[in-house]
Design an enzyme around this catalytic site. Structure first.
Site, PDB file in Angstrom:
ATOM      1  N   LYS A  83     -43.199  16.602   2.705  1.00 58.47           N
ATOM      2  CA  LYS A  83     -41.902  16.209   3.268  1.00 58.47           C
ATOM      3  C   LYS A  83     -40.789  16.796   2.404  1.00 58.47           C
ATOM      4  CE  LYS A  83     -41.329  11.929   5.789  1.00 58.47           C
ATOM      5  NZ  LYS A  83     -41.176  10.475   5.636  1.00 58.47           N
TER       6      LYS A  83
HETATM    7  O1  G3P Z   1     -40.345   7.469   6.607  1.00 64.18           O
HETATM    8  C1  G3P Z   1     -39.119   7.821   7.123  1.00 64.18           C
HETATM    9  C2  G3P Z   1     -38.470   6.784   7.990  1.00 64.18           C
HETATM   10  O2  G3P Z   1     -39.362   6.355   8.960  1.00 64.18           O
HETATM   11  C3  G3P Z   1     -37.737   5.687   7.271  1.00 64.18           C
HETATM   12  O3  G3P Z   1     -37.400   4.649   8.121  1.00 64.18           O
HETATM   13  O4  G3P Z   1     -36.643   2.322   8.483  1.00 64.18           O
HETATM   14  O5  G3P Z   1     -36.239   3.405   6.249  1.00 64.18           O
HETATM   15  O6  G3P Z   1     -34.952   4.104   8.264  1.00 64.18           O
HETATM   16  P1  G3P Z   1     -36.235   3.561   7.749  1.00 64.18           P
END
Ligand code: G3P
Length: 214
Positions: A83
């Site tokens: 990533k």
């Molecule tokens: O892993 C990346 C993403 O899914 C993070 O999600 O909920 O922290 O915005 P969030």
């Protein structure tokens, strides 16, 4: 649409993997930090559990550091995907790693313009953060749909991962528009499984069965 789990918790991943639909896992520095464990050990354990792309994120901000972290992470297992945050340095790193056949997942993508550049630089995956777009008062699903349309239009090989999923309808809408993958947090997977009418139906069937003296 394939379903990935957005988690760095090995117990959660093991549990959900037993349900049979899991096609990959994504992690991020926040999720890994929450576990309080050694990063590479966690990535290795996830790769042993799930047979599919496993995203592990670099933390360097410069291209050189990103590439060197990526090479080390890619050595852990052939399923590791790196990533890389969307930035000029990130795009440079994606391009270098693509030339080395190291798969990348462009992360922290918030616009179709960013997604298009990541795909053209050689990212294997792009991760639009639809929930965080919603948080700013904009429409995350609209951003996702723009990316799906553009990638279809130009037959791009890069796969789109709907990320920052907050509720089951994010997953349903992503699937309706033809997104390749949704990476879903553990809590939302549970919400997708359960339905009050299914629970009520099971209770009623059992009551009727018992009443009939079975
Ligand atoms: O892993 C990346 C993403 O899914 C993070 O999600 O909920 O922290 O915005 P969030």
């Amino acid at each position: 649409m394939r379903i990935f789990l957005d988690s760095a918790n090995v117990d959660e991943i093991r549990e959900i993997n037993q349900l049979g639909f899991l096609a990959g896992v994504t992690t991020n520095p926040t999720l890994v930090a929450r576990e309080g464990r050694d990063f590479k050990t966690v990535v290795h354990e996830i790769c042993e559990l799930v047979d599919g792309p496993i995203s592990a994120e670099v933390i360097s901000l410069e291209t050189e550091g990103m590439v060197s972290e990526a090479r080390e992470l890619a050595d852990i297992h052939s399923n590791v995907v790196i990533k890389i945050p969307l930035s000029e340095n990130g795009l440079r790193a994606i391009s270098i790693l693509a030339a080395e056949d190291i798969k990348t997942n462009a992360t922290l993508v918030f616009s179709a313009a960013q997604a298009l550049l990541a795909a053209r630089s050689g990212a294997a995956f792009v991760s639009p953060f639809i929930g965080r777009v919603d948080d700013t008062g904009n429409d995350g699903l609209q951003v996702l749909e723009d990316i799906v349309i553009i990638f279809d239009q130009y037959l791009l090989d890069t796969e789109i991962i709907a990320a920052s999923i907050r509720h089951p309808m994010h997953v349903v809408e992503a699937a309706r528009m033809g997104c390749h993958i949704a990476t879903v947090p553990y809590k939302v997977v549970k919400q997708m499984i359960r339905h009050p009418l299914t629970d009520a139906g099971i209770t009623r069937f059992l009551e009727d069965w018992r009443k009939a003296g079975k």
